[in-house]
Enzyme design. Structure first.
Site, short mmCIF file in Angstrom:
data_model
loop_
_atom_site.label_atom_id
_atom_site.label_comp_id
_atom_site.label_asym_id
_atom_site.label_seq_id
_atom_site.Cartn_x
_atom_site.Cartn_y
_atom_site.Cartn_z
N LYS A 1 0.86 -1.18 0.00
CA LYS A 1 0.00 0.00 0.00
C LYS A 1 0.90 1.23 0.00
O LYS A 1 1.42 1.64 1.03
CB LYS A 1 -0.92 0.06 1.22
CG LYS A 1 -1.98 1.15 1.05
CD LYS A 1 -2.43 1.80 2.33
CE LYS A 1 -1.55 2.89 2.84
NZ LYS A 1 -1.38 4.06 1.96
N GLU B 1 10.20 1.99 10.31
CA GLU B 1 11.23 2.97 9.90
C GLU B 1 10.54 4.33 9.98
O GLU B 1 9.70 4.65 9.14
CB GLU B 1 11.68 2.72 8.46
CG GLU B 1 12.24 1.34 8.20
CD GLU B 1 13.62 1.14 8.79
OE1 GLU B 1 14.28 2.13 9.13
OE2 GLU B 1 14.03 -0.02 8.91
N CYS C 1 13.83 11.56 6.02
CA CYS C 1 13.83 11.17 7.43
C CYS C 1 15.22 11.36 8.05
O CYS C 1 15.35 11.63 9.22
CB CYS C 1 13.40 9.73 7.55
SG CYS C 1 14.31 8.66 6.43
N GLU D 1 10.11 17.10 13.98
CA GLU D 1 10.47 16.90 12.57
C GLU D 1 9.66 17.90 11.74
O GLU D 1 8.43 17.87 11.75
CB GLU D 1 10.13 15.46 12.17
CG GLU D 1 10.71 15.06 10.85
CD GLU D 1 10.33 13.62 10.48
OE1 GLU D 1 9.16 13.24 10.68
OE2 GLU D 1 11.20 12.90 9.98
P1 NAD Z 1 2.64 8.94 7.15
O1 NAD Z 1 2.91 8.19 8.40
O2 NAD Z 1 1.57 9.96 7.18
O3 NAD Z 1 2.23 7.92 5.99
C1 NAD Z 1 3.08 6.85 5.60
C2 NAD Z 1 2.24 5.73 5.06
O4 NAD Z 1 1.46 5.19 6.12
C3 NAD Z 1 1.24 6.14 3.99
O5 NAD Z 1 1.15 5.10 3.05
C4 NAD Z 1 -0.05 6.30 4.77
O6 NAD Z 1 -1.20 6.11 3.99
C5 NAD Z 1 0.09 5.19 5.79
N1 NAD Z 1 -0.64 5.37 7.04
C6 NAD Z 1 -0.90 6.52 7.70
N2 NAD Z 1 -1.57 6.26 8.84
C7 NAD Z 1 -1.72 4.91 8.91
C8 NAD Z 1 -2.35 4.03 9.83
N3 NAD Z 1 -2.94 4.49 10.93
N4 NAD Z 1 -2.33 2.70 9.57
C9 NAD Z 1 -1.72 2.21 8.48
N5 NAD Z 1 -1.13 3.01 7.55
C10 NAD Z 1 -1.12 4.34 7.77
O7 NAD Z 1 4.03 9.51 6.68
P2 NAD Z 1 4.35 10.37 5.39
O8 NAD Z 1 3.90 11.76 5.65
O9 NAD Z 1 3.87 9.67 4.16
O10 NAD Z 1 5.95 10.27 5.35
C11 NAD Z 1 6.75 11.10 6.06
C12 NAD Z 1 7.28 10.42 7.30
O11 NAD Z 1 7.98 9.24 6.95
C13 NAD Z 1 8.27 11.27 8.03
O12 NAD Z 1 8.04 11.21 9.41
C14 NAD Z 1 9.61 10.61 7.68
O13 NAD Z 1 10.63 10.87 8.59
C15 NAD Z 1 9.23 9.20 7.62
N6 NAD Z 1 10.21 8.42 6.84
C16 NAD Z 1 11.04 7.55 7.50
C17 NAD Z 1 11.99 6.84 6.80
C18 NAD Z 1 12.90 5.85 7.50
O14 NAD Z 1 13.44 4.96 6.83
N7 NAD Z 1 13.11 5.93 8.79
C19 NAD Z 1 12.12 7.00 5.43
C20 NAD Z 1 11.27 7.88 4.79
C21 NAD Z 1 10.31 8.58 5.52
#
Ligand code: NAD
Length: 485
Positions: free
Chosen positions: A173, A248, A281, A382
């Site tokens: 997803k 992650e 991130c 962040e």
């Molecule tokens: P997000 O958490 O809003 O969404 C990420 C994914 O999770 C999306 O596909 C979203 O639809 C899904 N999602 C959201 N809520 C959910 C839930 N309750 N249950 C299941 N799925 C859910 O994050 P974002 O805004 O898309 O991405 C940015 C974040 O990702 C930042 O915090 C960044 O630091 C982090 N990030 C971390 C890494 C790493 O490897 N540590 C890498 C890239 C991004």
């Protein structure tokens, strides 16, 4: 490609109960595609297909899987331009950067996992002289892969490739903000001949498909990359089915610049923070500078920010693009406002509003705050935009304490000409990764964090092990010794 379809059981299919949303080009704020958000029945169909495929794919040989991964690499390389253009359109990475870095991470990880699989031993001795013990590594089962929009192909490749390599089946997803590159990737897997049901894609949001996946009794593992907020929600929802959850999450990396750092350390640190418009991130967003070099560093950071060009993603060049969405634009604006008004930090470059001449699109001004302290929101949260927070320090111990005074622990950075000091500080930093003087970690090194940055490790051997169960067998017949105990 019909962007309203999902990829389930080896074919593009219409949604059973999807609603529709627009995908918006963040440079122009215009709709570039319409996709479906799957419902319960779509997710169930994808999980059921993955469950059926697991019976045979889990028994496939390493040689078969390597052959398939090499075919995926071949097709990916032939369609890499399309991946880059799609990423640029959906999430705003400038075309040249999207082609080289964003799309480039896909082939980089496919190659790295081919290498990791080649040397991975799925059956091992416990230790020398234990011929009747065997340790077997076996695929965990159906995996739910949930990915973000900021490095879309990087995250997808880091999850899909080890799942394929270990004999798992999966439902991906992708982020609803960057679904199009994921659909191109699904098509690449189809073209490469991934068996039906091994890989499935359902577009959707967190509340819908994401939640169904994390709570699903037939899903054995959720591999998630995204915000700490969603990571917590997923962990709670996954608890009832006791599945493995690999996370992650976010970061707030410190970049410790000692007085003896190379001359270009500040400019490189600022550029690294602003790369991908600050939406990484592992961005080094807190720059800690030894006091004797602090004033000079603030002046250099100001110049670097003011020299950072911001422009449309579709233009060629080394500029940075817009943020991904209106929501992200508003969040970054509110953090800049907080830095100025509530935190009382000194604004030395950028600030509120759009850069001159860019009235449409989610563009923000490359921003630098100086004289920060660790109580400020801009040092703790962040921001996920091109915003750097700077702060002086006096001693090595103080720098380590400031760097570690955060709920995150993903990547920290050290700049110094003193090798012994660099190693000493690296040992004390509470983070999954440390980068000394801009030296990139080699392919196969594990990527992951401590504390609220998550508990998973992606890449290389560690990335394969996340998808494997470990079975310990006693009374094993040592076949090399003639098959008797
Ligand atoms: P997000 O958490 O809003 O969404 C990420 C994914 O999770 C999306 O596909 C979203 O639809 C899904 N999602 C959201 N809520 C959910 C839930 N309750 N249950 C299941 N799925 C859910 O994050 P974002 O805004 O898309 O991405 C940015 C974040 O990702 C930042 O915090 C960044 O630091 C982090 N990030 C971390 C890494 C790493 O490897 N540590 C890498 C890239 C991004």
């Amino acid at each position: 490609m019909n962007t309203k379809q999902f990829y389930i059981d080896g074919a593009w299919v219409d949604p059973i109960e999807g609603t529709e949303i627009d995908v918006v080009n963040p440079s122009t704020e215009t709709v570039c595609a319409r996709i479906s958000l799957g419902g319960e029945a779509d997710t169930q169909a994808a999980v059921a297909a993955a469950k059926r495929a697991f019976d045979s794919w889990s028994l496939s040989s390493k040689a078969e899987r390597l052959e398939l991964m090499n075919r995926i690499l071949e097709v990916y390389l032939s369609r890499s331009d399309e991946v880059g253009e799609t990423i640029s359109r959906e999430m705003g990475a400038p075309v040249d950067m999207a082609a080289a870095s964003q799309a480039g991470t896909g082939s980089y990880h496919i190659k790295a996992f081919i290498r990791a699989l080649e040397v991975f031993e799925f059956e091992r001795e416990l230790r020398p002289n234990t011929p009747n013990d065997r340790i077997l590594y076996e695929p965990i089962g159906v995996c739910g892969l949930i990915t973000p929009w900021n490095w879309p192909m990087n995250q997808i490749a880091l999850k899909v490739m080890p799942a394929i390599a270990t004999g798992c089946t999966m439902v991906l997803k992708p982020s609803e903000l960057s679904p199009l590159s994921a659909m191109v990737f699904a098509d690449i897997l189809h073209e490469a001949g991934v068996p039906a049901g091994v890989f499935n894609l359902v577009n959707g949001d967190g509340a819908g498909v994401g939640t169904t996946l994390s709570g699903h009794p037939d899903v054995a593992l959720i591999s998630f990359t995204g915000s700490s907020r969603a990571g917590i929600a997923i962990s709670k929802n996954a608890a009832d089915s006791l599945k493995r959850v690999s996370l992650e999450l976010g970061g707030k990396g410190a970049n410790i610049v000692f007085a003896d750092a190379p001359e270009d350390a500040i400019a490189k640190g600022v550029a690294r923070c602003f790369n991908n418009t600050g939406q990484s991130c592992n961005a080094p967003t807190r720059m800690l500078v030894e006091r004797s070099r602090y004033d000079e560093a603030v002046a250099q950071a100001k110049a670097e920010a003011e020299n950072t060009a911001v422009d449309l993603a579709q233009k060629s060049g080394t500029h940075i693009g817009p943020l991904v969405s209106q929501m992200q634009f508003e969040k970054v604006q509110s953090m800049i406002e907080r830095g100025i008004k509530q935190d009382g930090a000194r604004l030395v470059a950028g600030g509120l509003g759009r850069p001159d001449g860019l009235d449409v699109g989610y563009f923000v001004r490359p921003t630098v705050f100086a004289d920060c302290n660790n109580d400020m929101a801009i040092m703790r949260e962040e921001i996920f935009g091109p915003v750097l927070s700077m702060m002086p320090f006096d001693t090595e111990e103080e720098a380590i304490a400031i760097a570690n005074d955060t709920e995150y622990g993903l990547t920290n950075y050290i700049q110094t000409g003193d090798a012994a000091k660099a190693n000493r500080v690296a040992r004390h930093l509470r983070s999954g990764m440390v980068d000394i003087n801009g030296q990139a970690r080699s392919s196969g090194a594990p990527f992951g964090g401590y504390k609220h940055s998550g508990n998973g490790r992606e890449g290389g051997t560690w990335g394969l092990e996340e998808f494997l169960e470990v079975k310990a067998v006693g009374g094993w017949n040592d076949e090399s010794a003639g098959g008797t105990v």
